[in-house]
Design a protein around this motif. Structure first.
Motif, PDB file in Angstrom:
ATOM      1  N   GLU A 118       0.915  -1.371   0.214  1.00 36.53           N
ATOM      2  CA  GLU A 118       0.032  -0.045   0.103  1.00 36.53           C
ATOM      3  C   GLU A 118       0.772   1.391   0.059  1.00 36.53           C
ATOM      4  N   TRP A 119       1.726   1.221   0.849  1.00 38.73           N
ATOM      5  CA  TRP A 119       2.612   2.351   0.728  1.00 38.73           C
ATOM      6  C   TRP A 119       3.359   2.579  -0.411  1.00 38.73           C
ATOM      7  N   ASP A 120       3.876   1.640  -1.077  1.00 37.63           N
ATOM      8  CA  ASP A 120       4.398   1.541  -2.535  1.00 37.63           C
ATOM      9  C   ASP A 120       3.617   2.148  -3.410  1.00 37.63           C
ATOM     10  N   ARG A 121       2.373   1.888  -3.351  1.00 39.29           N
ATOM     11  CA  ARG A 121       1.214   2.343  -4.517  1.00 39.29           C
ATOM     12  C   ARG A 121       0.990   4.004  -4.095  1.00 39.29           C
ATOM     13  N   GLU A 122       0.993   4.383  -2.830  1.00 45.03           N
ATOM     14  CA  GLU A 122       0.995   5.809  -2.421  1.00 45.03           C
ATOM     15  C   GLU A 122       2.137   6.532  -2.856  1.00 45.03           C
ATOM     16  N   ALA A 123       3.325   6.062  -2.892  1.00 44.73           N
ATOM     17  CA  ALA A 123       4.420   6.357  -3.192  1.00 44.73           C
ATOM     18  C   ALA A 123       4.523   6.789  -4.716  1.00 44.73           C
ATOM     19  N   GLU A 124       3.997   5.756  -5.501  1.00 37.10           N
ATOM     20  CA  GLU A 124       3.855   5.579  -6.893  1.00 37.10           C
ATOM     21  C   GLU A 124       2.914   6.841  -7.442  1.00 37.10           C
ATOM     22  N   LYS A 125       1.898   6.779  -6.570  1.00 35.22           N
ATOM     23  CA  LYS A 125       0.720   8.033  -6.995  1.00 35.22           C
ATOM     24  C   LYS A 125       1.370   9.402  -7.005  1.00 35.22           C
ATOM     25  N   THR A 126       2.279   9.510  -5.814  1.00 37.46           N
ATOM     26  CA  THR A 126       2.769  10.870  -5.459  1.00 37.46           C
ATOM     27  C   THR A 126       3.735  11.149  -6.365  1.00 37.46           C
ATOM     28  N   TYR A 127       4.594  10.182  -6.989  1.00 38.75           N
ATOM     29  CA  TYR A 127       5.772  10.415  -7.856  1.00 38.75           C
ATOM     30  C   TYR A 127       5.008  10.719  -9.157  1.00 38.75           C
ATOM     31  N   ARG A 128       3.647  10.039  -9.477  1.00 45.10           N
ATOM     32  CA  ARG A 128       3.433  10.352 -11.041  1.00 45.10           C
ATOM     33  C   ARG A 128       2.826  11.722 -10.926  1.00 45.10           C
ATOM     34  N   LEU A 129       2.368  12.342  -9.832  1.00 42.21           N
ATOM     35  CA  LEU A 129       1.804  13.999  -9.644  1.00 42.21           C
ATOM     36  C   LEU A 129       3.081  14.618  -9.743  1.00 42.21           C
ATOM     37  N   TRP A 130       4.179  14.309  -9.321  1.00 35.22           N
ATOM     38  CA  TRP A 130       5.337  15.170  -9.250  1.00 35.22           C
ATOM     39  C   TRP A 130       6.016  15.012 -10.695  1.00 35.22           C
ATOM     40  N   LEU A 131       5.851  13.863 -11.420  1.00 33.30           N
ATOM     41  CA  LEU A 131       6.500  13.707 -12.752  1.00 33.30           C
ATOM     42  C   LEU A 131       5.516  14.714 -13.646  1.00 33.30           C
ATOM     43  N   ALA A 132       4.373  14.968 -13.204  1.00 35.13           N
ATOM     44  CA  ALA A 132       3.379  15.632 -14.174  1.00 35.13           C
ATOM     45  C   ALA A 132       3.429  17.186 -13.853  1.00 35.13           C
ATOM     46  N   GLY A 133       4.411  17.660 -12.956  1.00 39.15           N
ATOM     47  CA  GLY A 133       4.799  18.750 -12.823  1.00 39.15           C
ATOM     48  C   GLY A 133       4.085  19.672 -11.890  1.00 39.15           C
ATOM     49  N   ASN A 134       3.429  18.864 -11.039  1.00 37.82           N
ATOM     50  CA  ASN A 134       2.998  19.327  -9.617  1.00 37.82           C
ATOM     51  C   ASN A 134       4.118  19.445  -8.623  1.00 37.82           C
ATOM     52  N   ASN A 135       4.104  20.648  -7.973  1.00 37.43           N
ATOM     53  CA  ASN A 135       5.054  20.841  -7.022  1.00 37.43           C
ATOM     54  C   ASN A 135       4.678  20.193  -5.433  1.00 37.43           C
ATOM     55  N   ARG A 136       5.566  20.175  -4.785  1.00 36.96           N
ATOM     56  CA  ARG A 136       5.161  19.512  -3.410  1.00 36.96           C
ATOM     57  C   ARG A 136       3.889  20.050  -2.417  1.00 36.96           C
ATOM     58  N   SER A 137       3.822  21.263  -2.552  1.00 35.50           N
ATOM     59  CA  SER A 137       2.509  21.652  -1.847  1.00 35.50           C
ATOM     60  C   SER A 137       1.466  21.608  -2.689  1.00 35.50           C
ATOM     61  N   ALA A 138       1.556  21.329  -3.766  1.00 29.65           N
ATOM     62  CA  ALA A 138       0.179  21.071  -4.745  1.00 29.65           C
ATOM     63  C   ALA A 138      -0.191  19.559  -4.523  1.00 29.65           C
ATOM     64  N   ILE A 139       0.729  18.863  -4.346  1.00 27.13           N
ATOM     65  CA  ILE A 139       0.449  17.362  -4.311  1.00 27.13           C
ATOM     66  C   ILE A 139       0.082  17.336  -2.937  1.00 27.13           C
ATOM     67  N   ALA A 140       0.489  18.022  -2.006  1.00 28.96           N
ATOM     68  CA  ALA A 140       0.083  17.643  -0.445  1.00 28.96           C
ATOM     69  C   ALA A 140      -1.417  17.939  -0.363  1.00 28.96           C
ATOM     70  N   ARG A 141      -1.713  19.344  -0.903  1.00 24.15           N
ATOM     71  CA  ARG A 141      -3.046  19.850  -1.124  1.00 24.15           C
ATOM     72  C   ARG A 141      -4.064  18.716  -1.730  1.00 24.15           C
ATOM     73  N   SER A 142      -3.734  18.252  -2.888  1.00 23.16           N
ATOM     74  CA  SER A 142      -4.561  17.302  -3.653  1.00 23.16           C
ATOM     75  C   SER A 142      -4.658  15.881  -2.923  1.00 23.16           C
ATOM     76  N   LEU A 143      -3.628  15.658  -2.420  1.00 25.03           N
ATOM     77  CA  LEU A 143      -3.673  14.204  -1.531  1.00 25.03           C
ATOM     78  C   LEU A 143      -4.331  14.165  -0.174  1.00 25.03           C
TER      79      LEU A 143
END
Length: 132
Positions: A9-34
């Motif tokens: 489950e942690w690996d899936r969450e990490a992969e989802k977060t990583y995909r958002l980062w690769l898509a150009g989202n910054n860390r703050s935007a990722i934190a807000r969206s998740l």
């Protein structure tokens, strides 16, 4: 460490977060969206990178370098079309920033303090004063 199910489950969450980062989202935007903190985002990104392995990270570095090169080329094109001094200065700052990011990515960035210390060490040395 968690159970195998929890680790997956942690690996899936990490992969989802990583995909958002690769898509150009910054860390703050990722934190807000998740709905998580930036610290959790950082931990997830670190886990995703660890899971990728060294070969994938080298590929990612190459991709980022190519992306920076393309942005630098586009910036030079924008520089030619700049009509005002303010526009020109803004593009020049962008180019300088992109080149610094590329240098940092490639490990070419030398801190100013280290450069100054090296200059102090070599000042007065006959080898560096031109008698080679």
């Amino acid at each position: 460490m968690g159970s195998a199910k929890q680790e997956a489950e942690w690996d899936r969450e990490a992969e989802k977060t990583y995909r958002l980062w690769l898509a150009g989202n910054n860390r703050s935007a990722i934190a807000r969206s998740l709905g998580i903190t930036r610290e959790v985002v950082n931990r997830r990104l670190a886990r995703a990178r660890k899971n990728l392995g060294e070969e994938a990270l080298a590929d990612m570095r190459t991709d980022v370098e190519a992306s920076l090169d393309e942005l630098i080329r586009r910036s030079y094109s924008n520089l030619k079309g700049a009509e005002t001094v303010a526009e020109r200065n803004a593009v020049i700052r962008t180019i300088a920033d992109l080149k610094m990011k590329k240098s940092k990515l490639l490990g070419l960035e030398m801190p100013a303090k280290l450069t100054l210390e090296m200059e102090k060490v070599y000042t007065g040395d006959p080898v560096w004063d031109g008698d080679l």
